[in-house]
Design an enzyme around this catalytic site. Structure first.
Site, PDB file in Angstrom:
ATOM      1  CG  ASN A   1      -6.630  26.627  65.764  1.00 58.37           C
ATOM      2  OD1 ASN A   1      -6.422  27.144  66.672  1.00 58.37           O
ATOM      3  ND2 ASN A   1      -6.725  25.278  65.715  1.00 58.37           N
TER       4      ASN A   1
ATOM      5  CE1 TYR B   1       3.364  29.755  66.468  1.00 60.03           C
ATOM      6  CE2 TYR B   1       4.092  30.656  68.428  1.00 60.03           C
ATOM      7  CZ  TYR B   1       3.213  30.081  67.745  1.00 60.03           C
ATOM      8  OH  TYR B   1       1.886  29.788  68.378  1.00 60.03           O
TER       9      TYR B   1
HETATM   10  P1  NAD Z   1      -1.720  21.385  68.519  1.00 63.84           P
HETATM   11  O1  NAD Z   1      -0.458  20.953  67.789  1.00 63.84           O
HETATM   12  O2  NAD Z   1      -2.303  20.587  69.476  1.00 63.84           O
HETATM   13  O3  NAD Z   1      -2.798  21.545  67.223  1.00 63.84           O
HETATM   14  C1  NAD Z   1      -2.487  21.937  65.820  1.00 63.84           C
HETATM   15  C2  NAD Z   1      -3.487  21.853  64.848  1.00 63.84           C
HETATM   16  O4  NAD Z   1      -2.980  22.231  63.622  1.00 63.84           O
HETATM   17  C3  NAD Z   1      -3.816  20.252  64.581  1.00 63.84           C
HETATM   18  O5  NAD Z   1      -5.260  20.202  64.791  1.00 63.84           O
HETATM   19  C4  NAD Z   1      -3.282  19.866  63.494  1.00 63.84           C
HETATM   20  O6  NAD Z   1      -3.799  18.860  62.755  1.00 63.84           O
HETATM   21  C5  NAD Z   1      -3.205  21.386  62.716  1.00 63.84           C
HETATM   22  N1  NAD Z   1      -2.039  21.120  61.661  1.00 63.84           N
HETATM   23  C6  NAD Z   1      -0.696  21.039  61.959  1.00 63.84           C
HETATM   24  N2  NAD Z   1      -0.028  21.003  60.745  1.00 63.84           N
HETATM   25  C7  NAD Z   1      -0.657  21.049  59.797  1.00 63.84           C
HETATM   26  C8  NAD Z   1      -0.752  21.142  58.458  1.00 63.84           C
HETATM   27  N3  NAD Z   1       0.374  21.269  57.710  1.00 63.84           N
HETATM   28  N4  NAD Z   1      -1.816  21.165  57.810  1.00 63.84           N
HETATM   29  C9  NAD Z   1      -3.098  21.320  58.283  1.00 63.84           C
HETATM   30  N5  NAD Z   1      -3.195  21.373  59.402  1.00 63.84           N
HETATM   31  C10 NAD Z   1      -2.101  21.007  60.303  1.00 63.84           C
HETATM   32  O7  NAD Z   1      -1.604  22.866  68.820  1.00 63.84           O
HETATM   33  P2  NAD Z   1      -2.436  23.949  69.430  1.00 63.84           P
HETATM   34  O8  NAD Z   1      -1.704  24.319  70.569  1.00 63.84           O
HETATM   35  O9  NAD Z   1      -3.818  23.497  69.605  1.00 63.84           O
HETATM   36  O10 NAD Z   1      -2.398  24.980  68.137  1.00 63.84           O
HETATM   37  C11 NAD Z   1      -3.459  25.531  67.654  1.00 63.84           C
HETATM   38  C12 NAD Z   1      -2.994  27.267  67.202  1.00 63.84           C
HETATM   39  O11 NAD Z   1      -2.774  27.757  68.470  1.00 63.84           O
HETATM   40  C13 NAD Z   1      -1.854  27.062  66.407  1.00 63.84           C
HETATM   41  O12 NAD Z   1      -2.015  28.389  65.425  1.00 63.84           O
HETATM   42  C14 NAD Z   1      -0.890  27.859  67.550  1.00 63.84           C
HETATM   43  O13 NAD Z   1       0.090  28.533  66.801  1.00 63.84           O
HETATM   44  C15 NAD Z   1      -1.674  28.573  68.279  1.00 63.84           C
HETATM   45  N6  NAD Z   1      -1.096  28.751  69.896  1.00 63.84           N
HETATM   46  C16 NAD Z   1      -0.850  27.606  70.655  1.00 63.84           C
HETATM   47  C17 NAD Z   1      -0.463  27.980  71.953  1.00 63.84           C
HETATM   48  C18 NAD Z   1      -0.203  26.995  73.001  1.00 63.84           C
HETATM   49  O14 NAD Z   1       0.424  27.246  73.809  1.00 63.84           O
HETATM   50  N7  NAD Z   1      -0.383  25.809  72.688  1.00 63.84           N
HETATM   51  C19 NAD Z   1      -0.091  29.494  72.172  1.00 63.84           C
HETATM   52  C20 NAD Z   1      -0.433  30.548  71.304  1.00 63.84           C
HETATM   53  C21 NAD Z   1      -0.875  30.017  70.236  1.00 63.84           C
END
Ligand code: NAD
Length: 245
Positions: free
Chosen positions: A88, A153
């Protein structure tokens, strides 16, 4: 739904990952969350403890395959197996191609794609030895439509879909299912800073009339991780209120 299962969730310290960790714990899995640093892992584990949950956590660099392998071996030694891996962790950026610098592009690919490969590579032998498992990836709505800026992305999430579909075909014979969830705009910390003037037009464009919550996404992961999805593999499940970016 996940009794006696051992699950590893990367990027499990906040947002979608943390909601998934909570959902899996609620459903009686043993959960190991991975974060980028000790402080964020400790903070997440303490938050869970306050809610009455016991989990474990590590902070390997996901882009370093040796560190990832070491951590997964440690987890298997301690818990005996890994049944579920949720890839994730991810990052995004909105740079226009005219301003994009290559380091930023490589950084996104490194975390969003290479780390998914590293973690999957590190877990498959353990899963095979244990007669099966489930790998789940966090994709995105932009993996279907692209987006009009920040090409790194969507490119990374198209690659996540490619890994998902290909590994599903390769690993079916080992009883390892591989699926992805493609969230639409989801209300995580990142989104809380986005002004209402940006959010409101987005909400208007979503047929279900609201932005997704981390729990909406966690529910999809729970279903796909559980035996209720035992004949589902190679699927990119949109959880986006029918949004079309
Ligand atoms: P967030 O920024 O709240 O969480 C991101 C997570 O990734 C965190 O736990 C962080 O510790 C971890 N992370 C970031 N950089 C890192 C690194 N270099 N090494 C290890 N861990 C790392 O974001 P989120 O929205 O919860 O995103 C989670 C997933 O969902 C991602 O893959 C994102 O692309 C995807 N996503 C999010 C959305 C949205 O609208 N929030 C939409 C589609 C997809």
């Amino acid at each position: 739904m996940l009794k006696n299962k051992v699950a590893v969730v990367t990027g499990g310290t906040r947002g979608i990952g943390f909601a998934t960790v909570e959902k899996f714990l609620e459903n009686n899995a043993k959960v190991i969350l991975l974060g980028s640093k000790k402080e964020s892992v400790d903070k997440a584990l303490n938050k869970l403890k306050e809610k009455g949950y016991e989990a474990d956590g590590f902070y390997p660099s996901l882009t370093n395959i040796n560190e990832v392998k070491e951590t997964f071996d440690k987890i298997v030694k301690k818990y005996g197996k890994i049944d579920i891996l949720v890839n994730n962790a991810g990052m995004s950026a909105m740079d226009k191609i005219y301003d994009y610098n290559e380091e930023d592009f490589y950084k996104i690919i490194d975390l969003n794609v290479n780390a998914v490969f590293n973690c999957s590579r590190a877990v498959v032998e353990h899963m095979k030895e244990n007669n099966g498992g489930v790998i789940l990836n966090t994709s995105s709505m932009v993996s279907i439509y692209g987006q009009p800026s920040g090409c790194g992305y969507p490119a990374s999430k198209f690659a996540v879909n490619g890994l998902t579909k290909s590994l599903a075909r390769e690993l079916g014979k080992d009883n390892i299912r591989v699926n992805a969830v493609a969230p639409g705009v989801t209300l995580t910390d990142m989104m809380k800073d986005v002004p209402d003037s940006v959010i409101e037009p987005i909400i208007k464009s979503i047929p279900l009339g609201r932005i997704g919550t981390p729990e909406d996404i966690a529910n999809a992961f729970l279903f796909l991780a559980s035996d209720m999805a035992s004949y589902i593999t190679g699927v990119i499940l949109s959880v986006d209120g029918a949004a079309r970016s």
